[in-house]
Write an enzyme that holds these catalytic residues in place. Structure first.
Site, PDB file in Angstrom:
ATOM      1  N   SER A 237       0.786  -1.125  -0.013  1.00 16.31           N
ATOM      2  CA  SER A 237       0.150  -0.207   0.134  1.00 16.31           C
ATOM      3  C   SER A 237       0.910   1.167   0.017  1.00 16.31           C
ATOM      4  O   SER A 237       1.969   1.222   0.670  1.00 16.31           O
ATOM      5  CB  SER A 237      -0.986   0.002   1.251  1.00 16.31           C
TER       6      SER A 237
ATOM      7  N   LYS B  30       2.017  -2.748   6.489  1.00 17.87           N
ATOM      8  CA  LYS B  30       2.265  -2.721   5.065  1.00 17.87           C
ATOM      9  C   LYS B  30       3.744  -2.446   4.985  1.00 17.87           C
ATOM     10  O   LYS B  30       4.514  -2.783   4.245  1.00 17.87           O
ATOM     11  CB  LYS B  30       1.308  -1.951   4.341  1.00 17.87           C
TER      12      LYS B  30
END
Length: 244
Positions: free
Chosen positions: A141, A170
Site C-alpha cells: 500500500s 504494510k
C-alpha cells in the site's frame, strides 16, 4: 501448464481480479486462495464461466496447517509453484476504541498482513525454487511509505482512511519483500511489492471516489508476469516507483 500461480485472499476485491486476469492468460493456472472455501468456490466458478483456468483452495495465512495442506496439494499436482501473490490482508483500524486499543489492533493486523505473509512465503519458497522463473508479488500500500508520512499532507483519502495499524503492517511487509529479494533476487527471481491504489472494495466501503478493482489489479498482474529482464526489489504503483 507453464505457470502455476497461487493468490491469497482471492475470493473478493483486488485478489479476485488478480486471479481472474491471470487465469485468463494463456499458460497460466491459478489457485484461488480463500479462507472460506465456499466463498472461494463461488468466486472460482464465476471465473471459470468466462474461461479462466482457476480452482479454489482453502487458504488461511494465519493457520500453518492450512498453509501446509495447500503446499502439499500443489506439490502433488504440479511439483512446483511459479508465481506467489501475497494479497490476503485485513483492516482493523476502524474498530479502534477505548475497549480495543491501537496496540491490540496493530498486533492483530500484523498476524495476517505481515506474519501471515511471512509464513505463506516461507511455506512456498521450496516450490518456487523448482520454477524456471520464480516470481513473488507482495500486495502492499502507498500507506507503507515512510516518505509519504514524513511529508504528510491531508487529502480526501488520507483524512478519511487514516489507518496506522494497517500502514505499519504494510511497511513491514515491504521489508519482508526486501528480505526475500536479498536472498533470491540475484538468482533470477522477480520479487516486488506494489500499491494497487485507492480501490472500490470492502476495505474502502466501496467509496465513490475509489477506482475499480479491475484497474487496481493490473500492477500486481504485471509483476506476476515479468520475464527474465523484469525488475526486482521494487515498490511500485501504476505510475512507477514509490518512495520508501
Amino acid at each position: 501448464m507453464s505457470n502455476i500461480v497461487l493468490v491469497s485472499g482471492a475470493n473478493q476485491g483486488i485478489g479476485y481480479e488478480i486471479a481472474k486476469q491471470l487465469s485468463q492468460m494463456s499458460d497460466y493456472h491459478v489457485f484461488l486462495g480463500s479462507r472460506d472455501l465456499d466463498k472461494g468456490k463461488t468466486a472460482a466458478t464465476q471465473i471459470q464461466e468466462i474461461g479462466g483456468s482457476v480452482e479454489a483452495i482453502q487458504l488461511d495465512v494465519t493457520d500453518r496447517k492450512s498453509l501446509s495442506a495447500v503446499r502439499q496439494y500443489i506439490e502433488t499436482k504440479f511439483e512446483r509453484l511459479d508465481v506467489l501473490v501475497s494479497n490476503a490482508a485485513i483492516l482493523l483500524d476502524p474498530k479502534v476504541s477505548p475497549e480495543y486499543s491501537l496496540g491490540q489492533a496493530t498486533q492483530d493486523t500484523f498476524a495476517t498482513n505481515t506474519s501471515g505473509a511471512a509464513d505463506l512465503a516461507g511455506e512456498f519458497v521450496p516450490l518456487l525454487k523448482r520454477s524456471r522463473l520464480p516470481r513473488m508479488v507482495f500486495v502492499s500500500s502507498g500507506y507503507a511509505s515512510l516518505h509519504f508520512f514524513a511529508n504528510f499532507t491531508p487529502s480526501y483519502t488520507t483524512a478519511k482512511f487514516f489507518t496506522p495499524a494497517y500502514a505499519c503492517s504494510k511497511a513491514a511487509l515491504n521489508m519482508l519483500m526486501l528480505h526475500y529479494n536479498v536472498q533470491y533476487g540475484n538468482k533470477g527471481w522477480k520479487i516486488n511489492a506494489c500499491c494497487p491504489g485507492f480501490t472500490k472494495t470492502n476495505f474502502s466501503n466501496h467509496d465513490e471516489q475509489a477506482g475499480p478493482a479491475q484497474e487496481s489489479a493490473q500492477i500486481a498482474v504485471k509483476l506476476a508476469t515479468l520475464n527474465e529482464d523484469g525488475e526486482t526489489g521494487t515498490f511500485v504503483n501504476t505510475k512507477g516507483q514509490i518512495a520508501w
